[in-house]
Design a protein around this motif. Sequence first.
Motif, short mmCIF file in Angstrom:
data_model
loop_
_atom_site.label_atom_id
_atom_site.label_comp_id
_atom_site.label_asym_id
_atom_site.label_seq_id
_atom_site.Cartn_x
_atom_site.Cartn_y
_atom_site.Cartn_z
N THR A 65 -45.68 -41.78 -2.59
CA THR A 65 -44.25 -41.87 -2.87
C THR A 65 -43.71 -40.48 -3.19
O THR A 65 -44.30 -39.77 -4.01
N VAL A 66 -42.64 -40.09 -2.52
CA VAL A 66 -42.03 -38.78 -2.77
C VAL A 66 -40.51 -38.93 -2.86
O VAL A 66 -39.93 -39.84 -2.29
N LYS A 67 -39.90 -38.03 -3.61
CA LYS A 67 -38.44 -37.98 -3.73
C LYS A 67 -38.02 -36.55 -3.44
O LYS A 67 -38.57 -35.60 -4.03
N PHE A 68 -37.04 -36.36 -2.56
CA PHE A 68 -36.73 -35.00 -2.13
C PHE A 68 -35.35 -34.94 -1.48
O PHE A 68 -34.75 -35.95 -1.13
N ASN A 69 -34.87 -33.70 -1.30
CA ASN A 69 -33.72 -33.39 -0.46
C ASN A 69 -34.25 -32.57 0.70
O ASN A 69 -35.09 -31.68 0.51
N ILE A 70 -33.80 -32.83 1.91
CA ILE A 70 -34.32 -32.13 3.08
C ILE A 70 -34.22 -30.62 2.90
O ILE A 70 -35.13 -29.87 3.25
N ILE A 71 -33.11 -30.15 2.32
CA ILE A 71 -32.96 -28.74 1.97
C ILE A 71 -32.88 -28.64 0.45
O ILE A 71 -32.06 -29.30 -0.18
N GLU A 72 -33.72 -27.81 -0.13
CA GLU A 72 -33.72 -27.64 -1.58
C GLU A 72 -32.70 -26.58 -2.02
O GLU A 72 -32.11 -26.68 -3.08
N ARG A 73 -32.55 -25.53 -1.21
CA ARG A 73 -31.66 -24.44 -1.62
C ARG A 73 -31.13 -23.72 -0.38
O ARG A 73 -31.85 -23.55 0.60
N ILE A 74 -29.85 -23.31 -0.46
CA ILE A 74 -29.23 -22.53 0.61
C ILE A 74 -28.65 -21.26 0.01
O ILE A 74 -27.86 -21.32 -0.94
#
Length: 485
Positions: free
Chosen positions: A149-158
């Motif tokens: 199980t993972v929780k994430f945003n496709i891009i972490e930082r811009i």
Amino acid sequence: MHLSRSGKLKAVTPTPPAQLDRFDEANSARLGLISVQERIPDDYTRWDIEFTVDERPARLTCISPGEYGGVPHGLDGDFATILNVMYLEQGAPESGIVHTTAYQLLQRAGFPDSGQYYQSLQESLDRLKAATYTASESWRDHKRQRWTTVKFNIIERITAETQDGLGFGSGTALKIQLARPVVESIREKYLKPLDMSFVLSLKRSLTRSLYRVLDAHRYQPGAEMEAAAEFRINLQQWARECKLRETVPARIKRNLESAHKELLERGYLLSVEYEGARAETVIIYKFGDLPTSTPAPEPVIEVIPDTPVADALRRYGVAPTVARKLVADYGEALVTQKLEKFEAMIKGGYQARKKSALLVDVIRDVSGKYADPEGYQQEPQRAKASLQAASIAKRMEAEEAQLNHRLEEEFLGLDKSEQAARALNQVRMFIGREISEKALKALLRSMHAGEVEPYDIYRAVTRAASELRLGDFAHEIRHVYERQA
């Protein structure tokens, strides 16, 4: 905003899987994180699907703020895919960072250099950063061969360096940090073949999105390089997999009809059939790009490894993400010095309730909280750390040289005309907008005549792209070949 490719696209035929040499991250491709819909209503800010993985219940959820345009959809999939491709091309660094420009991203994704598309790119990247995904018991840990199980945003930082105002333009330099689970999957080589040329040749966003989701379902865990000749699934479940809001079979068919038509016309699909009625309807895809049963080759990809000092911190129980951040924040030389001080403290009898916590505190300490243990001399250790940093740099250079040697052997194995064509395509892809067609033809003639080696051109433009020197490279090409034209 609804955008599609303009102009006449070359009718590229699908490449048989056995001949593919580009790859995408397999988890995000298989889960279909981006809705295939080109347009979505303003209130489409969440989707939640349940399915089974290895006969166990699994779940995937996406929540995205409405102010960013709802859940990722449409062109967002093009940019997410090309970011993975560029990350691989840049050596899949442990930091998860892709260095590029807004212009390069548009060019690589097959879109024109125009204000409308720069705006669309900016909106897409914002959406990929804002949307939060939770994959419950459905994310493959390739290294340990298990579902997690993972929780994430496709891009972490811009990080964007714009030249004029706040909007993206051709000169906008970008530093994009990808999601940790995606980075780890790529670095562990959990990949699937990707026919990038075929993707770029598809005109509609809907077709490209459906192609990516459909193609990912052909490759199963444990057989990531073997494409299935047929895929069947309950139609309503398929709508959920594609992140459509429709649940009525007739409407699902209508929504996918134009994408099916293009994929059939282009030869990727042999047929699309339906069995059953209403909720029991099953969609059956038969593929037309399998002249042989040979699987795709295993990806030959060199990833940039963790530094030895980060590995050393992990051996003392420091979490991988913390170890990487310490090295990034303080530098290898200083972390190496503090690590040796910590080891001297432990050897001298210092009692620590938890060694990993003490080690992190020693590295972060700038106030002299920890006295140097007896027999520990800081200056020689600092010199040793510098030597070790130089050794690490030398090893990295050697690994890069080894990778370049393999790429060179593969390239030089082609016949001369194919080498020249491939080199010219690379130049056209990166700086075609800045070079006249006559100059490009002069360059091609020069390669055919043996005046310049195609591989030298291929490597030079690739290196210029990774070092953000494409403007200088374009100037060099113009200087040499505009006169010959």
